[in-house]
Design an enzyme around this catalytic site. Structure first.
Site, PDB file in Angstrom:
ATOM      1  CD  GLU A  24      -0.933   0.714   3.675  1.00  0.00           C
ATOM      2  OE1 GLU A  24      -1.417   1.843   3.485  1.00  0.00           O
ATOM      3  OE2 GLU A  24      -1.019   0.096   4.755  1.00  0.00           O
ATOM      4  CE  LYS A 156      -3.792   2.337  11.496  1.00  0.00           C
ATOM      5  NZ  LYS A 156      -3.856   1.639  10.214  1.00  0.00           N
TER       6      LYS A 156
HETATM    7  N1  PSU Z   1      -0.515   0.751   8.837  1.00  0.00           N
HETATM    8  C1  PSU Z   1       0.498   1.543   9.238  1.00  0.00           C
HETATM    9  N2  PSU Z   1       0.375   2.880   9.027  1.00  0.00           N
HETATM   10  C2  PSU Z   1      -0.712   3.425   8.362  1.00  0.00           C
HETATM   11  C3  PSU Z   1      -1.769   2.585   7.933  1.00  0.00           C
HETATM   12  C4  PSU Z   1      -1.614   1.262   8.210  1.00  0.00           C
HETATM   13  O1  PSU Z   1       1.495   1.039   9.770  1.00  0.00           O
HETATM   14  O2  PSU Z   1      -0.740   4.627   8.153  1.00  0.00           O
HETATM   15  C5  PSU Z   1      -2.968   3.136   7.153  1.00  0.00           C
HETATM   16  C6  PSU Z   1      -3.507   2.012   6.274  1.00  0.00           C
HETATM   17  O3  PSU Z   1      -3.433   2.464   4.941  1.00  0.00           O
HETATM   18  C7  PSU Z   1      -4.925   1.784   6.734  1.00  0.00           C
HETATM   19  C8  PSU Z   1      -5.317   3.162   7.171  1.00  0.00           C
HETATM   20  O4  PSU Z   1      -5.727   1.277   5.716  1.00  0.00           O
HETATM   21  O5  PSU Z   1      -4.120   3.592   7.871  1.00  0.00           O
HETATM   22  C9  PSU Z   1      -6.578   3.158   8.005  1.00  0.00           C
HETATM   23  O6  PSU Z   1      -7.158   4.429   7.975  1.00  0.00           O
HETATM   24  P1  PSU Z   1      -8.680   4.642   8.463  1.00  0.00           P
HETATM   25  O7  PSU Z   1      -8.660   4.279   9.904  1.00  0.00           O
HETATM   26  O8  PSU Z   1      -8.952   6.109   8.234  1.00  0.00           O
HETATM   27  O9  PSU Z   1      -9.527   3.736   7.643  1.00  0.00           O
END
Ligand code: PSU
Ligand code: MN
Length: 300
Positions: A24, A156
């Site tokens: 990604e 996360k």
């Molecule tokens: N994993 C990491 N750092 C990030 C992310 C994932 O180590 O920044 C990103 C991914 O792209 C994930 C996103 O899909 O954060 C989730 O964002 P949200 O909670 O707004 O869906």
């Protein structure tokens, strides 16, 4: 997202049925500071090649969804201050307005499944946010409908992990512990919560994925790998930093797509870069595990 645009390397690899690993770019554009982000992206690709697989970095350039990006493309995304975060719903916005974007887990999954690539390495998936019942990452519903094996360090840990696991169960996404029976907490080795099944080797993970998809179930498999022991954060330090960052986000009324980047950045500042070190280490480790699983998957 209209048509996909492939790099030469990825196009050839797909044609020759070589093992591929998707990557990604939201982690580059919105998750990590510059210029660490560029280095990380390049090293993840190097590790995947070193293991004998082909990296397929996904992102959006001038509104076009790319599968496979060269150094200059990644550099452009990493440095662009206007770059947007592209989840599943944002491809169309980017296309119409010719924007550059880093794809989230949801966005990347969408492009990978369209390209027929079934292994993906990332850091931590999005999920159900704490004390915000309607803030659920689009990563979850996308995992429910995309047959890709996602290698990550869990969700996360800024999230409500028990609620995220319940949701993954509802969505029929197997949560597979890689050499662990406990769900990792992203920066920390364990959340104390159980996974739905454990495997010890890449070969077993591949067999499990084949069995799952063989049943005609089109959901993702989450292969969860604890962060490397030497770089993981101690549980207590992690929790304190998260609590502090969450309070600040609430006070400053941070909302929508800005929530996750804000929290990651603040946690990094609060822990004096220790969380960044853990984040980088687990991303590289996940790239390696993903490549090994991809090699096994093409054999079956
Ligand atoms: N994993 C990491 N750092 C990030 C992310 C994932 O180590 O920044 C990103 C991914 O792209 C994930 C996103 O899909 O954060 C989730 O964002 P949200 O909670 O707004 O869906
Ligand atoms: Mn959200």
């Amino acid at each position: 997202m209209g048509e996909l645009h492939y790099s030469e390397e990825v196009r050839t690899a797909i044609r020759d049925k070589q093992p591929l690993v998707g990557l990604e770019t939201a982690v580059i554009t919105h998750g990590l500071p510059y210029p660490t982000n560029i280095e990380l992206a390049q090293t993840m690709e190097d590790i995947i090649r070193e293991e004998g697989a082909v990296p397929a970095t996904v992102g959006v350039l001038g509104g076009k969804a790319q599968v496979g990006m060269n150094k200059e493309d990644i550099q452009l995304l990493a440095q662009d201050r206007e770059v947007i975060k592209i989840s599943r719903r944002d491809f169309s916005r980017a296309a119409v307005n010719k924007l550059n974007g880093g794809t989230t887990v949801a966005g990347t999954l969408t492009a990978l499944s369209k390209a027929g690539i079934n292994v993906f390495a990332t850091g931590g998936i999005g999920g159900v946010h704490r004390n915000a019942p309607h803030d659920v990452s689009a990563d979850l519903p996308t995992l429910a409908q995309t047959p890709v094996l996602v290698v990550c360090a869990g969700a996360k840990s800024i999230l409500d992990l028990p609620a995220t696991l319940e949701m993954l169960e509802t969505l029929s996404v197997p949560v597979v512990g890689y050499q662990t029976s406990l769900f990792p907490a992203f920066y920390a080795r364990s959340s104390g919560l159980p996974v739905s099944v454990s495997v010890e080797e890449p070969e077993e993970a591949a067999a499990l994925a084949k069995a799952h998809w063989g049943m005609g179930i089109n959901s993702a498999i989450l292969l969860v790998v604890p962060p490397p022991i030497n770089d993981a954060l101690p549980e207590r330090q992690m929790q304190d930093a998260i609590t502090k960052a969450l309070n600040e986000a609430k006070k400053q009324k941070i909302q929508g797509q800005a929530v996750t980047p804000f929290l990651l950045k603040r946690i990094n500042e609060i822990t004096g870069q220790a969380s960044l070190k853990a984040n980088l280490a687990l991303l590289l480790n996940n790239a390696r595990v993903a490549a090994r699983v991809a090699l096994e998957l093409v054999k079956i």
